[in-house]
Design an enzyme around this catalytic site. Structure first.
Site, PDB file in Angstrom:
ATOM      1  N   HIS A 135       0.802  -1.230   0.000  1.00 11.90           N
ATOM      2  CA  HIS A 135       0.000   0.000   0.000  1.00 11.90           C
ATOM      3  C   HIS A 135       0.826   1.267   0.000  1.00 11.90           C
ATOM      4  O   HIS A 135       0.275   2.355   0.152  1.00 11.90           O
ATOM      5  CB  HIS A 135      -0.910   0.055   1.231  1.00 11.90           C
TER       6      HIS A 135
ATOM      7  N   LYS B 178      -7.944  14.036   4.806  1.00  9.90           N
ATOM      8  CA  LYS B 178      -7.104  12.835   4.734  1.00  9.90           C
ATOM      9  C   LYS B 178      -6.106  12.949   5.857  1.00  9.90           C
ATOM     10  O   LYS B 178      -6.045  13.979   6.531  1.00  9.90           O
ATOM     11  CB  LYS B 178      -6.384  12.758   3.377  1.00  9.90           C
ATOM     12  N   ARG B 179      -5.302  11.896   6.103  1.00  9.42           N
ATOM     13  CA  ARG B 179      -4.254  12.032   7.109  1.00  9.42           C
ATOM     14  C   ARG B 179      -3.339  13.200   6.744  1.00  9.42           C
ATOM     15  O   ARG B 179      -3.163  13.528   5.572  1.00  9.42           O
ATOM     16  CB  ARG B 179      -3.457  10.729   7.205  1.00  9.42           C
TER      17      ARG B 179
ATOM     18  N   LYS C 172       1.249  14.400   1.134  1.00  4.44           N
ATOM     19  CA  LYS C 172      -0.104  14.722   0.678  1.00  4.44           C
ATOM     20  C   LYS C 172      -0.269  16.225   0.411  1.00  4.44           C
ATOM     21  O   LYS C 172      -1.252  16.664  -0.174  1.00  4.44           O
ATOM     22  CB  LYS C 172      -1.136  14.243   1.697  1.00  4.44           C
TER      23      LYS C 172
ATOM     24  N   THR D  57      -8.238   6.802  -1.867  1.00  4.04           N
ATOM     25  CA  THR D  57      -9.608   6.308  -2.006  1.00  4.04           C
ATOM     26  C   THR D  57     -10.603   7.422  -1.729  1.00  4.04           C
ATOM     27  O   THR D  57     -11.722   7.403  -2.244  1.00  4.04           O
ATOM     28  CB  THR D  57      -9.875   5.126  -1.046  1.00  4.04           C
TER      29      THR D  57
ATOM     30  N   LYS E 122     -14.371   8.773  -3.502  1.00  4.53           N
ATOM     31  CA  LYS E 122     -15.610   9.118  -2.794  1.00  4.53           C
ATOM     32  C   LYS E 122     -16.140  10.464  -3.284  1.00  4.53           C
ATOM     33  O   LYS E 122     -17.336  10.626  -3.524  1.00  4.53           O
ATOM     34  CB  LYS E 122     -15.357   9.153  -1.273  1.00  4.53           C
TER      35      LYS E 122
HETATM   36  C1  26Q Z   1       3.489   0.192  10.350  1.00  4.25           C
HETATM   37  C2  26Q Z   1       4.352  -0.222  11.350  1.00  4.25           C
HETATM   38  C3  26Q Z   1       4.293   0.336  12.621  1.00  4.25           C
HETATM   39  C4  26Q Z   1       3.340   1.318  12.874  1.00  4.25           C
HETATM   40  C5  26Q Z   1       2.475   1.718  11.880  1.00  4.25           C
HETATM   41  C6  26Q Z   1       2.552   1.162  10.617  1.00  4.25           C
HETATM   42  C7  26Q Z   1       1.622   1.605   9.548  1.00  4.25           C
HETATM   43  C8  26Q Z   1       0.276   1.785   9.832  1.00  4.25           C
HETATM   44  C9  26Q Z   1      -0.598   2.188   8.849  1.00  4.25           C
HETATM   45  C10 26Q Z   1       2.063   1.835   8.262  1.00  4.25           C
HETATM   46  C11 26Q Z   1       1.170   2.239   7.279  1.00  4.25           C
HETATM   47  C12 26Q Z   1      -0.161   2.426   7.568  1.00  4.25           C
HETATM   48  C13 26Q Z   1      -1.156   2.867   6.590  1.00  4.25           C
HETATM   49  C14 26Q Z   1      -0.947   3.003   5.308  1.00  4.25           C
HETATM   50  C15 26Q Z   1      -2.013   3.469   4.403  1.00  4.25           C
HETATM   51  O1  26Q Z   1      -3.092   3.814   4.841  1.00  4.25           O
HETATM   52  N1  26Q Z   1      -1.757   3.501   3.100  1.00  4.25           N
HETATM   53  C16 26Q Z   1      -2.766   3.943   2.156  1.00  4.25           C
HETATM   54  O2  26Q Z   1      -3.469   2.807   1.681  1.00  4.25           O
HETATM   55  C17 26Q Z   1      -4.563   3.183   0.873  1.00  4.25           C
HETATM   56  C18 26Q Z   1      -5.329   1.929   0.529  1.00  4.25           C
HETATM   57  O3  26Q Z   1      -4.618   1.157  -0.387  1.00  4.25           O
HETATM   58  C19 26Q Z   1      -4.093   3.927  -0.354  1.00  4.25           C
HETATM   59  O4  26Q Z   1      -5.216   4.358  -1.068  1.00  4.25           O
HETATM   60  C20 26Q Z   1      -3.239   5.127   0.048  1.00  4.25           C
HETATM   61  O5  26Q Z   1      -2.694   5.732  -1.100  1.00  4.25           O
HETATM   62  C21 26Q Z   1      -2.132   4.682   0.986  1.00  4.25           C
HETATM   63  O6  26Q Z   1      -1.418   5.809   1.466  1.00  4.25           O
END
Ligand code: 26Q
Length: 817
Positions: A357, A545-546, A551, A653, A657
């Site tokens: 992702h 978004k985050r 971003k 995503t 929306k």
């Molecule tokens: C990993 C290890 C330790 C702590 C946290 C994490 C961690 C947690 C969440 C790493 C990444 C995330 C989230 C990533 C994320 O949300 N990515 C998004 O995924 C979406 C769905 O595929 C995409 O549409 C976005 O582009 C992408 O940023």
């Protein structure tokens, strides 16, 4: 099964209020009414839920297990009511009981068990799996605290714990009978098994109990109810305390503490890996519990024929976070079920599939070997063995090329690289949008693509049209259904039928009336909740978004500052009034992101305090962004901001929306924006900025010089100067100096303007002028908005899930009577 009637709902709610709370409708709180209604609906859902599982047993179906650290489900109730076609019955029942349905729905606290895109995608996928009739489990953790509640104090983000279970958990069903023991630490020893051979096991490990709570996932107008299974940690109850010697007592206390911590809190840092021990424990905890249960059930159904596991179970890894599944499945097959390594490896490889992702290197998950091997000693041995065999293969394929082998190894530089483990141990590796998959194949994972080209594939993300149109936007849903019928809810390509109407004046009027109504509703909500007035006749320009540098919320707010400066210099400037809405949570430890939130709030204040500009521009940062807030914002947007540095946003995503709800995107050629452009055509989307290849080339050239832009572009100079001349904060001129430095000089060792905000600024400003011009032409805008809705069919998660089922899982749909 008898459908729930209005009368059933009435008596259900009254009964629940009486037995659970000793209350009547007249005296119950909205919270209690919500709970009573939720329980009534859950009771009804339970029948379908049981029938679904009876069918799974009888038909001996293949099941997909979607393994994810996050499920950002949003509110359950409204969605369940919609999918069960109970909207009318509930509305009438509550009306007769004189209950305001809105109040009851708003009393549901969002279960925020995810950070952002990745977690919300998992939730959309579950909705599509049930709706299409695919047998599925979502498997994750029942965090007691979801993503933090964000408060804004003096313009700064402040985090408060989100104790979502405090409000009751009417949808969860505790399934103690399926609890599993999970072991951490200890020493690996080998003992003789009942087959007479030696097998590895753990001595002196810490043990916690994993107890599943099941949540129903109701499909839209089907009888299928799949399961979201969230594991909660509890101490193992060993004997009574009196019989403990001192050592046992201490261990018991430690285990109690561990259990309390394990399922306590979701890590709120998305796209940034911190390498915390507890996070690795969480991962192993829910993976081991899930796999133990799957193998136990498989054995009950098929005996020891584990060679067939992949025909009955597919494990989809939502990023690398669940990739311990590969090693844990090996452990169970080899140590517990006594299979030979090679057989176990074949089973594992054919039953696991991995989704990537993210392209950000900070987000690539790696664990120090020291920590990994101490916490999971047997799992580490297995990872080492997988690594050894993989490196041996590499040698055979490439000859002795130590550089290459080191680059691709699973264990190297004192770390375990989870992405490499996931790729080697899976039969499929997919990206989440076309450009993202290409970047994985040609750049990030090119080494692996070379040896495993057959594993790589693309699955462009999607969103569920149930929550993201039918539920959140009743006005537009009604108009669409009146115009082309209701089939679009299951078959989003039906929306194409709206295309001929994009130029129809009467339809344009209706479409824009709905949009205007939605803007009024949002304005009212904002007024009531935050006390701010926003003008529904202004352009609603939304970025939610985050908060992350890639971003580029900074690009957006810089442009707002530029507009401010421009209006100050030329108060007669002819522009359409605009409302810029922001909402975003920043990781608690992400200082830069939090400073950007402060900047947005400072700009908002500066504008509010300036009579020349207020009324023409409005900036508002809405605190505590979450799914239920998105459901209010998305239907009211005119302009959708999707402005990441090209090559950085895997898919996005939120972009989908907004498109579905008739907003016009201003965006870069990044992630799924590119495919949106393909679908909607270039007249109906506003594209700007460098494409990914140019970004890459400019970065690689080492010639990027933001100071040159500063010197040559007077708009950029004005914006940056505003950051440091006291305009934004008279008392503290240096508040935003870090941002100024980050843009021009590089801050803390980083390159200047890493995300090319200044490089894309002129192009963005020009694109925003195109937006302004288009909006002033009412018909032109209406046509663009309609074309966006009409072209969004591809972005249904039903399409995505069908592709996963056909191309990765080999999964068939089932029909539940
Ligand atoms: C990993 C290890 C330790 C702590 C946290 C994490 C961690 C947690 C969440 C790493 C990444 C995330 C989230 C990533 C994320 O949300 N990515 C998004 O995924 C979406 C769905 O595929 C995409 O549409 C976005 O582009 C992408 O940023």
């Amino acid at each position: 099964m008898q459908k729930l009637s209005k009368e059933d709902i009435k008596s259900g709610v009254v009964e629940m209020l009486r037995t659970a709370y000793r209350k009547t409708v007249a005296t119950a709180t909205p919270q209690q009414i919500y709970n009573a209604l939720a329980l009534t609906i859950k009771e009804y859902v339970s029948e379908h839920w049981i029938a679904t599982h009876e069918h799974f047993d009888k038909a001996d179906v293949k099941i997909v297990y979607y393994l994810s650290m996050e499920f950002l489900m949003g509110r359950f109730m409204g969605n369940a009511i919609l999918n069960l076609s109970l909207q009318d019955a509930v509305k009438e029942a509550l009306a007769e009981l004189e209950i305001d349905i809105n109040l009851a729905e708003e009393a549901e606290h969002d279960p925020g068990l995810g950070n952002g895109g990745l977690g919300r995608l998992a939730a959309c996928f579950l909705d599509s799996l049930s709706t299409l009739g695919y047998p599925a489990y979502g498997c994750g953790i029942r965090y007691h605290f979801g993503i933090f509640e964000q408060h804004i104090e003096d313009g700064y983000q402040v985090e408060k714990p989100d104790n979502w279970l405090h409000y009751g958990d009417p949808w969860g069903v505790r399934r103690e009978e399926y609890a599993k023991e999970i072991q951490f630490g200890g020493r690996v020893v080998s003992i003789k098994g009942d087959d007479g051979e030696y097998h590895f096991t753990l001595e002196n490990a810490q043990t916690v109990l994993a107890v599943p709570y099941d949540y129903p996932v109701v499909g839209y107008e089907t009888n299928m109810v799949n399961t979201l299974r969230l594991w909660d940690a509890e101490p193992v109850n060993r004997f009574d305390l009196q019989s403990f010697n001192e050592g046992q007592y201490e261990r018991s206390v430690a285990e109690q503490n561990l259990a309390r911590q394990l399922s306590s809190v979701l890590y709120p840092a998305d796209e940034h890996v911190s390498g915390k021990e507890l996070r690795l424990r969480q991962q192993y905890f829910f993976i081991s519990a899930t796999l133990q249960r799957v193998l136990q059930q498989f054995e009950q159904r098929h005996g020891k024929k584990f060679e067939k596991l992949a025909d009955y179970a597919q494990f989809q890894l939502n990023d690398t976070h669940p990739s311990l599944a590969i090693a844990e499945l090996m452990r169970l097959l080899v140590d517990v079920y006594y299979l030979p390594w090679d057989t176990a490896w074949e089973i594992t490889r054919t039953s696991c599939a991995y989704t990537n992702h993210t392209i950000l290197s900070e987000a690539l998950e790696k664990w120090p070997i020291e920590l990994f091997s101490r916490l999971l000693p047997r799992i580490y041995m297995i990872v080492e063995e997988i690594n050894t065999r993989f490196c041996k293969n590499l040698k055979e394929w490439y000859g002795n090329d130590p550089e290459r082998i080191r680059a691709m190894a699973i264990c190297a530089d004192g770390q375990v690289r989870m992405a490499h483990l996931a790729i080697v141990g899976s039969h499929s590796v997919n990206g989440v949008a076309a450009i993202h998959t290409e970047i994985l194949k040609n750049i990030e994972l090119a080494n692996f693509y070379e040896i495993y080209p057959e594993k790589f594939n693309n699955k462009t993300n999607g969103i569920t049209p149930r929550r993201w149109l039918a539920k959140c936007n009743p006005g537009l849903s009604g108009l669409i259904t009146d115009t082309i019928g209701r089939d679009w809810v299951r078959d989003l390509d039906e929306l194409q039928k709206l295309k001929p109407l994009a130029t129809d004046a009467a339809f344009q009027q209706k479409f824009m009336d709905v949009k205007h109504d939605n803007k009024i509703m949002l304005s009212n909500y904002i007024k009531q909740t935050y006390g701010h007035s926003v003008d529904p006749d202004s352009i609603f320009d939304i970025q939610v978004k985050r908060l992350h540098e890639y971003k580029r919320q900074l690009l957006n707010i810089f442009h707002v500052i530029d507009m401010y400066v421009t209006i100050k210099m030329n108060p007669r400037l002819d522009i359409k009034p605009r409302t810029f809405l922001f909402a975003a949570k920043a990781a608690a430890s992400y200082h830069r992101a939090k400073l950007i939130i402060k900047l947005i709030n400072s700009v908002a204040q500066m504008i509010d305090n300036d009579p020349v500009v207020a009324g023409r521009l409005k900036v508002l940062f809405l605190p505590n962004y979450r799914v239920s807030m998105a459901e209010k914002l998305v239907p009211a947007a005119d302009v959708s901001e999707q402005i990441s540095t090209a090559g950085k946003e895997a898919s996005g995503t939120g972009n989908m929306k907004f498109m579905l709800n008739g907003a016009v995107t201003i965006g870069t050629l990044d992630g799924a924006n590119i495919e949106m452009l393909e679908e909607v055509g270039q007249d109906n989307i506003v594209i700007f900025g460098m494409p990914a290849a140019e970004v890459q080339a400019l970065r690689a050239s080492g010639t990027y010089a933001p100071w040159d832009l500063y010197n040559m572009d007077f708009n950029i100079r004005n914006v940056l100067t505003t950051l440091i001349n006291g305009t934004l904060d008279h008392n503290n001129h240096d508040l935003f100096r870090e941002l100024y430095d980050a843009m021009l000089n590089g801050y803390g060792g980083a390159r200047p303007d890493e995300y090319f905000v200044l490089q894309d600024f002129a192009s963005y400003k020009e694109a925003q002028e195109r937006v302004d011009a288009a909006y002033k032409d009412k018909q032109r805008w209406a046509q663009m908005a309609i074309m966006n809705t009409a072209s969004a069919g591809k972005f249904s998660s039903d399409r995505t899930i069908k592709q996963y089922a056909d191309e990765i899982w080999g999964l068939k749909t089932e029909h539940i009577q």
